[in-house]
Design a protein around this motif. Structure first.
Motif, PDB file in Angstrom:
ATOM      1  N   ALA A  97       0.830  -1.196   0.000  1.00 43.95           N
ATOM      2  CA  ALA A  97       0.000   0.000   0.000  1.00 43.95           C
ATOM      3  C   ALA A  97       0.867   1.248   0.000  1.00 43.95           C
ATOM      4  O   ALA A  97       1.882   1.310   0.692  1.00 43.95           O
ATOM      5  N   LYS A  98       0.453   2.224  -0.768  1.00 45.59           N
ATOM      6  CA  LYS A  98       1.170   3.496  -0.856  1.00 45.59           C
ATOM      7  C   LYS A  98       0.522   4.519   0.079  1.00 45.59           C
ATOM      8  O   LYS A  98      -0.696   4.718   0.059  1.00 45.59           O
ATOM      9  N   SER A  99       1.365   5.166   0.881  1.00 49.36           N
ATOM     10  CA  SER A  99       0.865   6.255   1.726  1.00 49.36           C
ATOM     11  C   SER A  99       0.748   7.535   0.911  1.00 49.36           C
ATOM     12  O   SER A  99       1.271   7.636  -0.196  1.00 49.36           O
ATOM     13  N   GLN A 100       0.071   8.513   1.487  1.00 48.25           N
ATOM     14  CA  GLN A 100      -0.036   9.830   0.866  1.00 48.25           C
ATOM     15  C   GLN A 100       1.009  10.785   1.429  1.00 48.25           C
ATOM     16  O   GLN A 100       0.990  11.982   1.107  1.00 48.25           O
ATOM     17  N   ASN A 101       1.923  10.263   2.255  1.00 51.92           N
ATOM     18  CA  ASN A 101       2.947  11.080   2.895  1.00 51.92           C
ATOM     19  C   ASN A 101       4.252  10.290   2.948  1.00 51.92           C
ATOM     20  O   ASN A 101       4.242   9.079   2.709  1.00 51.92           O
ATOM     21  N   PRO A 102       5.363  10.943   3.268  1.00 56.49           N
ATOM     22  CA  PRO A 102       6.655  10.242   3.230  1.00 56.49           C
ATOM     23  C   PRO A 102       7.008   9.476   4.496  1.00 56.49           C
ATOM     24  O   PRO A 102       8.020   8.770   4.523  1.00 56.49           O
ATOM     25  N   ASN A 103       6.197   9.589   5.546  1.00 60.67           N
ATOM     26  CA  ASN A 103       6.671   9.114   6.840  1.00 60.67           C
ATOM     27  C   ASN A 103       5.955   7.910   7.432  1.00 60.67           C
ATOM     28  O   ASN A 103       6.599   7.094   8.093  1.00 60.67           O
ATOM     29  N   GLY A 104       4.657   7.801   7.277  1.00 62.83           N
ATOM     30  CA  GLY A 104       3.959   6.734   7.981  1.00 62.83           C
ATOM     31  C   GLY A 104       2.744   6.208   7.254  1.00 62.83           C
ATOM     32  O   GLY A 104       2.384   6.650   6.162  1.00 62.83           O
ATOM     33  N   TYR A 105       2.125   5.245   7.904  1.00 60.88           N
ATOM     34  CA  TYR A 105       0.935   4.596   7.358  1.00 60.88           C
ATOM     35  C   TYR A 105      -0.286   5.484   7.530  1.00 60.88           C
ATOM     36  O   TYR A 105      -0.496   6.040   8.611  1.00 60.88           O
ATOM     37  N   ASP A 106      -1.084   5.595   6.478  1.00 59.16           N
ATOM     38  CA  ASP A 106      -2.287   6.414   6.572  1.00 59.16           C
ATOM     39  C   ASP A 106      -3.485   5.705   5.962  1.00 59.16           C
ATOM     40  O   ASP A 106      -4.394   6.336   5.443  1.00 59.16           O
ATOM     41  N   GLY A 107      -3.463   4.375   6.056  1.00 59.44           N
ATOM     42  CA  GLY A 107      -4.558   3.591   5.516  1.00 59.44           C
ATOM     43  C   GLY A 107      -4.158   2.996   4.180  1.00 59.44           C
ATOM     44  O   GLY A 107      -3.262   3.497   3.511  1.00 59.44           O
ATOM     45  N   ALA A 108      -4.794   1.947   3.805  1.00 59.40           N
ATOM     46  CA  ALA A 108      -4.436   1.233   2.574  1.00 59.40           C
ATOM     47  C   ALA A 108      -5.388   1.601   1.447  1.00 59.40           C
ATOM     48  O   ALA A 108      -5.947   0.733   0.780  1.00 59.40           O
ATOM     49  N   VAL A 109      -5.534   2.900   1.242  1.00 54.81           N
ATOM     50  CA  VAL A 109      -6.450   3.352   0.203  1.00 54.81           C
ATOM     51  C   VAL A 109      -5.943   2.955  -1.182  1.00 54.81           C
ATOM     52  O   VAL A 109      -6.705   2.513  -2.048  1.00 54.81           O
ATOM     53  N   VAL A 110      -4.631   3.102  -1.368  1.00 58.57           N
ATOM     54  CA  VAL A 110      -4.023   2.740  -2.647  1.00 58.57           C
ATOM     55  C   VAL A 110      -3.211   1.483  -2.425  1.00 58.57           C
ATOM     56  O   VAL A 110      -2.200   1.493  -1.717  1.00 58.57           O
ATOM     57  N   ARG A 111      -3.645   0.378  -2.997  1.00 57.38           N
ATOM     58  CA  ARG A 111      -2.923  -0.872  -2.807  1.00 57.38           C
ATOM     59  C   ARG A 111      -3.021  -1.722  -4.057  1.00 57.38           C
ATOM     60  O   ARG A 111      -3.821  -1.451  -4.946  1.00 57.38           O
ATOM     61  N   GLY A 112      -2.199  -2.752  -4.103  1.00 58.61           N
ATOM     62  CA  GLY A 112      -2.169  -3.637  -5.259  1.00 58.61           C
ATOM     63  C   GLY A 112      -3.240  -4.706  -5.199  1.00 58.61           C
ATOM     64  O   GLY A 112      -4.156  -4.649  -4.377  1.00 58.61           O
ATOM     65  N   GLN A 113      -3.084  -5.710  -6.069  1.00 61.12           N
ATOM     66  CA  GLN A 113      -4.086  -6.771  -6.147  1.00 61.12           C
ATOM     67  C   GLN A 113      -3.830  -7.890  -5.141  1.00 61.12           C
ATOM     68  O   GLN A 113      -4.680  -8.734  -4.920  1.00 61.12           O
ATOM     69  N   GLY A 114      -2.646  -7.885  -4.551  1.00 64.76           N
ATOM     70  CA  GLY A 114      -2.335  -8.830  -3.498  1.00 64.76           C
ATOM     71  C   GLY A 114      -1.628 -10.082  -3.966  1.00 64.76           C
ATOM     72  O   GLY A 114      -1.662 -10.445  -5.147  1.00 64.76           O
ATOM     73  N   THR A 115      -0.958 -10.734  -3.023  1.00 69.25           N
ATOM     74  CA  THR A 115      -0.342 -12.037  -3.255  1.00 69.25           C
ATOM     75  C   THR A 115      -0.687 -12.933  -2.081  1.00 69.25           C
ATOM     76  O   THR A 115      -0.599 -12.526  -0.927  1.00 69.25           O
ATOM     77  N   GLN A 116      -1.109 -14.149  -2.373  1.00 67.65           N
ATOM     78  CA  GLN A 116      -1.613 -15.057  -1.331  1.00 67.65           C
ATOM     79  C   GLN A 116      -0.460 -15.794  -0.651  1.00 67.65           C
ATOM     80  O   GLN A 116       0.395 -16.379  -1.308  1.00 67.65           O
ATOM     81  N   VAL A 117      -0.484 -15.764   0.669  1.00 63.70           N
ATOM     82  CA  VAL A 117       0.439 -16.549   1.480  1.00 63.70           C
ATOM     83  C   VAL A 117      -0.388 -17.556   2.264  1.00 63.70           C
ATOM     84  O   VAL A 117      -1.304 -17.172   3.007  1.00 63.70           O
ATOM     85  N   THR A 118      -0.074 -18.816   2.091  1.00 67.99           N
ATOM     86  CA  THR A 118      -0.764 -19.885   2.808  1.00 67.99           C
ATOM     87  C   THR A 118       0.269 -20.701   3.565  1.00 67.99           C
ATOM     88  O   THR A 118       1.222 -21.214   2.983  1.00 67.99           O
ATOM     89  N   VAL A 119       0.055 -20.791   4.877  1.00 69.20           N
ATOM     90  CA  VAL A 119       0.966 -21.545   5.731  1.00 69.20           C
ATOM     91  C   VAL A 119       0.204 -22.746   6.273  1.00 69.20           C
ATOM     92  O   VAL A 119      -0.756 -22.593   7.037  1.00 69.20           O
ATOM     93  N   SER A 120       0.642 -23.916   5.872  1.00 69.58           N
ATOM     94  CA  SER A 120      -0.086 -25.120   6.245  1.00 69.58           C
ATOM     95  C   SER A 120       0.845 -26.316   6.212  1.00 69.58           C
ATOM     96  O   SER A 120       1.721 -26.412   5.365  1.00 69.58           O
ATOM     97  N   SER A 121       0.618 -27.227   7.154  1.00 67.87           N
ATOM     98  CA  SER A 121       1.401 -28.460   7.158  1.00 67.87           C
ATOM     99  C   SER A 121       0.678 -29.551   6.389  1.00 67.87           C
ATOM    100  O   SER A 121       1.199 -30.664   6.246  1.00 67.87           O
TER     101      SER A 121
END
Length: 121
Positions: A97-121
């Motif tokens: 996710a891209k912030s609207q400022n240079p310093n911190g998180y401000d919500g995930a308004v702008v984000r990509g399509q995602g990548t799935q992580v599955t952890v399973s035995s």
């Protein structure tokens, strides 16, 4: 146009590692703080980690602190997330996710399509 493309997810066993990448384009990548957020099945969006634009400051959620590392390569316009000692509860879709400022998180308004992580035995 802002474009964020995540990659690197997959199916792994508990205790294993993964490295996620996010290729960014359409904006001045080196200026903005960038984050990783995730969404587990049936749950809301959870903030995971943030790195400032220059890359000198990083922040982590308590749930992942000590097991993950966020980094960025401003020359390559790429954000990374190293996931170590993965647990089943880390299973989720991971988004950058891209912030609207240079310093911190401000919500995930702008984000990509995602990548799935599955952890399973």
């Amino acid at each position: 146009e802002v474009l964020l493309v995540e990659s690197g997810g997959g199916l792994v066993q508990p205790g294993e590692s993964l490295r996620l990448s996010c290729a960014a384009s359409g904006f001045t990548f080196s200026y903005y703080a960038m984050s990783w957020v995730r969404q587990a099945p049936g749950k809301g969006l959870e903030w995971v980690s943030t790195i400032n634009g220059a890359g000198g400051s990083t922040y982590y959620a308590d749930s992942v602190k000590g097991r993950i590392s966020i980094s960025r390569d401003n020359a390559k316009n790429t954000l990374y997330l190293q996931l170590n000692s993965l647990k089943t509860e880390d299973t989720a879709m991971y988004y950058c996710a891209k912030s609207q400022n240079p310093n911190g998180y401000d919500g995930a308004v702008v984000r990509g399509q995602g990548t799935q992580v599955t952890v399973s035995s």
